[in-house]
Design a protein around this motif. Structure first.
Motif, PDB file in Angstrom:
ATOM      1  N   ARG A  98     -21.430  16.785   5.157  1.00 64.54           N
ATOM      2  CA  ARG A  98     -21.796  16.571   3.755  1.00 64.54           C
ATOM      3  C   ARG A  98     -20.655  15.933   2.970  1.00 64.54           C
ATOM      4  O   ARG A  98     -20.882  15.109   2.078  1.00 64.54           O
ATOM      5  CB  ARG A  98     -22.191  17.903   3.136  1.00 64.54           C
ATOM      6  N   GLY A  99     -19.421  16.268   3.338  1.00 67.85           N
ATOM      7  CA  GLY A  99     -18.276  15.714   2.625  1.00 67.85           C
ATOM      8  C   GLY A  99     -18.176  14.203   2.728  1.00 67.85           C
ATOM      9  O   GLY A  99     -17.600  13.557   1.841  1.00 67.85           O
ATOM     10  N   LEU A 100     -18.754  13.620   3.806  1.00 70.42           N
ATOM     11  CA  LEU A 100     -18.693  12.164   3.950  1.00 70.42           C
ATOM     12  C   LEU A 100     -19.577  11.454   2.926  1.00 70.42           C
ATOM     13  O   LEU A 100     -19.321  10.306   2.573  1.00 70.42           O
ATOM     14  CB  LEU A 100     -19.087  11.751   5.359  1.00 70.42           C
ATOM     15  N   ILE A 101     -20.648  12.121   2.478  1.00 71.07           N
ATOM     16  CA  ILE A 101     -21.474  11.528   1.422  1.00 71.07           C
ATOM     17  C   ILE A 101     -20.612  11.306   0.183  1.00 71.07           C
ATOM     18  O   ILE A 101     -20.623  10.227  -0.425  1.00 71.07           O
ATOM     19  CB  ILE A 101     -22.672  12.438   1.079  1.00 71.07           C
ATOM     20  N   ASN A 102     -19.844  12.334  -0.176  1.00 69.86           N
ATOM     21  CA  ASN A 102     -18.967  12.219  -1.343  1.00 69.86           C
ATOM     22  C   ASN A 102     -17.833  11.228  -1.087  1.00 69.86           C
ATOM     23  O   ASN A 102     -17.410  10.504  -1.994  1.00 69.86           O
ATOM     24  CB  ASN A 102     -18.395  13.592  -1.706  1.00 69.86           C
ATOM     25  N   HIS A 103     -17.346  11.205   0.124  1.00 73.01           N
ATOM     26  CA  HIS A 103     -16.238  10.310   0.456  1.00 73.01           C
ATOM     27  C   HIS A 103     -16.644   8.847   0.286  1.00 73.01           C
ATOM     28  O   HIS A 103     -15.884   8.053  -0.286  1.00 73.01           O
ATOM     29  CB  HIS A 103     -15.782  10.557   1.896  1.00 73.01           C
ATOM     30  N   TYR A 104     -17.819   8.481   0.768  1.00 69.68           N
ATOM     31  CA  TYR A 104     -18.232   7.081   0.737  1.00 69.68           C
ATOM     32  C   TYR A 104     -18.921   6.680  -0.572  1.00 69.68           C
ATOM     33  O   TYR A 104     -18.872   5.511  -0.963  1.00 69.68           O
ATOM     34  CB  TYR A 104     -19.178   6.781   1.907  1.00 69.68           C
ATOM     35  N   PHE A 105     -19.558   7.648  -1.226  1.00 71.79           N
ATOM     36  CA  PHE A 105     -20.372   7.271  -2.388  1.00 71.79           C
ATOM     37  C   PHE A 105     -20.012   8.015  -3.671  1.00 71.79           C
ATOM     38  O   PHE A 105     -20.467   7.626  -4.737  1.00 71.79           O
ATOM     39  CB  PHE A 105     -21.859   7.501  -2.069  1.00 71.79           C
ATOM     40  N   GLY A 106     -19.229   9.047  -3.586  1.00 73.07           N
ATOM     41  CA  GLY A 106     -18.889   9.816  -4.778  1.00 73.07           C
ATOM     42  C   GLY A 106     -19.828  10.984  -4.979  1.00 73.07           C
ATOM     43  O   GLY A 106     -19.398  12.132  -5.082  1.00 73.07           O
ATOM     44  N   ASP A 107     -21.131  10.713  -5.008  1.00 72.92           N
ATOM     45  CA  ASP A 107     -22.125  11.777  -5.131  1.00 72.92           C
ATOM     46  C   ASP A 107     -23.489  11.253  -4.694  1.00 72.92           C
ATOM     47  O   ASP A 107     -23.652  10.082  -4.343  1.00 72.92           O
ATOM     48  CB  ASP A 107     -22.186  12.335  -6.563  1.00 72.92           C
ATOM     49  N   LYS A 108     -24.474  12.134  -4.724  1.00 73.11           N
ATOM     50  CA  LYS A 108     -25.827  11.796  -4.299  1.00 73.11           C
ATOM     51  C   LYS A 108     -26.420  10.673  -5.144  1.00 73.11           C
ATOM     52  O   LYS A 108     -27.126   9.800  -4.633  1.00 73.11           O
ATOM     53  CB  LYS A 108     -26.684  13.061  -4.393  1.00 73.11           C
ATOM     54  N   ARG A 109     -26.096  10.682  -6.426  1.00 73.28           N
ATOM     55  CA  ARG A 109     -26.643   9.666  -7.327  1.00 73.28           C
ATOM     56  C   ARG A 109     -26.186   8.267  -6.930  1.00 73.28           C
ATOM     57  O   ARG A 109     -26.972   7.323  -6.886  1.00 73.28           O
ATOM     58  CB  ARG A 109     -26.182   9.973  -8.753  1.00 73.28           C
ATOM     59  N   GLN A 110     -24.899   8.115  -6.621  1.00 70.87           N
ATOM     60  CA  GLN A 110     -24.366   6.813  -6.243  1.00 70.87           C
ATOM     61  C   GLN A 110     -24.933   6.340  -4.910  1.00 70.87           C
ATOM     62  O   GLN A 110     -25.142   5.144  -4.699  1.00 70.87           O
ATOM     63  CB  GLN A 110     -22.838   6.863  -6.189  1.00 70.87           C
ATOM     64  N   LEU A 111     -25.201   7.280  -4.005  1.00 73.44           N
ATOM     65  CA  LEU A 111     -25.856   6.915  -2.751  1.00 73.44           C
ATOM     66  C   LEU A 111     -27.255   6.382  -3.029  1.00 73.44           C
ATOM     67  O   LEU A 111     -27.674   5.356  -2.474  1.00 73.44           O
ATOM     68  CB  LEU A 111     -25.921   8.122  -1.814  1.00 73.44           C
ATOM     69  N   PHE A 112     -27.994   7.051  -3.914  1.00 73.99           N
ATOM     70  CA  PHE A 112     -29.330   6.596  -4.256  1.00 73.99           C
ATOM     71  C   PHE A 112     -29.306   5.197  -4.864  1.00 73.99           C
ATOM     72  O   PHE A 112     -30.138   4.343  -4.541  1.00 73.99           O
ATOM     73  CB  PHE A 112     -29.983   7.568  -5.239  1.00 73.99           C
ATOM     74  N   LEU A 113     -28.324   4.938  -5.724  1.00 72.73           N
ATOM     75  CA  LEU A 113     -28.204   3.617  -6.332  1.00 72.73           C
ATOM     76  C   LEU A 113     -27.907   2.559  -5.273  1.00 72.73           C
ATOM     77  O   LEU A 113     -28.411   1.430  -5.358  1.00 72.73           O
ATOM     78  CB  LEU A 113     -27.113   3.622  -7.398  1.00 72.73           C
ATOM     79  N   SER A 114     -27.107   2.905  -4.281  1.00 71.93           N
ATOM     80  CA  SER A 114     -26.817   1.968  -3.191  1.00 71.93           C
ATOM     81  C   SER A 114     -28.077   1.669  -2.386  1.00 71.93           C
ATOM     82  O   SER A 114     -28.320   0.525  -1.988  1.00 71.93           O
ATOM     83  CB  SER A 114     -25.739   2.546  -2.268  1.00 71.93           C
ATOM     84  N   VAL A 115     -28.885   2.697  -2.149  1.00 72.81           N
ATOM     85  CA  VAL A 115     -30.154   2.503  -1.444  1.00 72.81           C
ATOM     86  C   VAL A 115     -31.064   1.592  -2.258  1.00 72.81           C
ATOM     87  O   VAL A 115     -31.683   0.659  -1.726  1.00 72.81           O
ATOM     88  CB  VAL A 115     -30.850   3.855  -1.186  1.00 72.81           C
ATOM     89  N   MET A 116     -31.146   1.840  -3.556  1.00 68.34           N
ATOM     90  CA  MET A 116     -31.985   1.012  -4.414  1.00 68.34           C
ATOM     91  C   MET A 116     -31.543  -0.437  -4.401  1.00 68.34           C
ATOM     92  O   MET A 116     -32.353  -1.354  -4.297  1.00 68.34           O
ATOM     93  CB  MET A 116     -31.937   1.535  -5.853  1.00 68.34           C
ATOM     94  N   ARG A 117     -30.227  -0.638  -4.506  1.00 66.20           N
ATOM     95  CA  ARG A 117     -29.702  -2.007  -4.576  1.00 66.20           C
ATOM     96  C   ARG A 117     -30.095  -2.790  -3.329  1.00 66.20           C
ATOM     97  O   ARG A 117     -30.477  -3.958  -3.405  1.00 66.20           O
ATOM     98  CB  ARG A 117     -28.184  -1.970  -4.745  1.00 66.20           C
ATOM     99  N   GLU A 118     -30.019  -2.165  -2.180  1.00 64.23           N
ATOM    100  CA  GLU A 118     -30.380  -2.855  -0.936  1.00 64.23           C
ATOM    101  C   GLU A 118     -31.891  -3.002  -0.777  1.00 64.23           C
ATOM    102  O   GLU A 118     -32.367  -3.987  -0.228  1.00 64.23           O
ATOM    103  CB  GLU A 118     -29.817  -2.100   0.273  1.00 64.23           C
ATOM    104  N   SER A 119     -32.643  -2.034  -1.277  1.00 62.45           N
ATOM    105  CA  SER A 119     -34.081  -2.019  -1.043  1.00 62.45           C
ATOM    106  C   SER A 119     -34.837  -3.023  -1.891  1.00 62.45           C
ATOM    107  O   SER A 119     -35.853  -3.564  -1.459  1.00 62.45           O
ATOM    108  CB  SER A 119     -34.647  -0.612  -1.313  1.00 62.45           C
TER     109      SER A 119
END
Length: 215
Positions: free
Chosen positions: A46-67
């Motif tokens: 779980r710590g790698l999610i924060n390491h690469y994206f900061g938090d769940k919200r930023q991961l979701f935004l990255s998914v949106m940007r690519e999608s």
């Protein structure tokens, strides 16, 4: 037996997390997917999610940007064809892309109003502008700010039509293609408003290119 975790370069690991998250978000809304589930799906701590994206919200935004960014590769060759034919071929290609990226693209696109978030809207706006530039290029029209402004609203229409076609089955593919092709032609062929003091532009019926007219 615990599987050995594959060692990946940082960029590859980050993309792996995005790809895994996209699958989860294609079936369930943002609020129903936990950080723990995202980590488990990607096979990472779980710590790698924060390491690469900061938090769940930023991961979701990255998914949106690519999608929601329409891919630029594989555009058909429409050189020398009339404007109407260029338009139909281009929109047909976009529908093919929607079929390929389908559920993830539609689900992410439909999240634009999630909690009224400006960060999500900024990504949608960026994608819509990029799509407008791509369509103008495919139609052989200049990357004109006014023409881009005309085409950006058709991005919302395209998403809505694809949702009706792919999710609800209320449109056939041919109906979706007819509607979107007609809409794009309407938006790019409409005269510049009368209050615009610059030389008027119109589309040549033979070349499909903009020409200036004396007022």
């Amino acid at each position: 037996m615990t599987a050995t975790r594959l060692r990946l370069a940082p960029a590859e690991r980050r993309q792996q997390i995005i790809d895994s998250a996209r699958l989860l978000y294609s079936d369930r809304p943002y609020d129903e997917v936990s950080t723990s589930e995202l980590a488990e799906a990607a096979g990472v701590a779980r710590g790698l999610i924060n390491h690469y994206f900061g938090d769940k919200r930023q991961l979701f935004l990255s998914v949106m940007r690519e999608s929601i960014l329409v891919p630029q590769h594989g555009l058909p060759d429409v050189e020398g064809r009339p404007l109407e034919e260029r338009t139909r071929i281009t929109m047909d290609w976009i529908l093919d892309a929607a079929t390929t990226y389908g559920q993830a693209w539609i689900s992410a696109s439909g999240a634009a109003n999630l909690h009224g978030s400006s960060d999500i809207q900024a990504i949608v706006d960026e994608a819509d502008d990029r799509a407008a530039r791509l369509v103008l290029d495919a139609l052989g029209l200049p990357d004109d700010a006014h023409l881009r402004a005309r085409l950006r609203p058709t991005a919302a229409l395209t998403k809505a039509v694809c949702r009706e076609w792919l999710q609800r089955g209320t449109f056939t593919r041919d109906e979706a293609l007819d509607l979107l092709s007609d809409a794009v032609l309407l938006f790019v062929q409409k005269d510049v408003p009368a209050h615009d003091t610059s030389p008027r532009r119109s589309l040549s019926p033979t070349t499909g290119h903009l020409t200036k007219e004396d007022t």
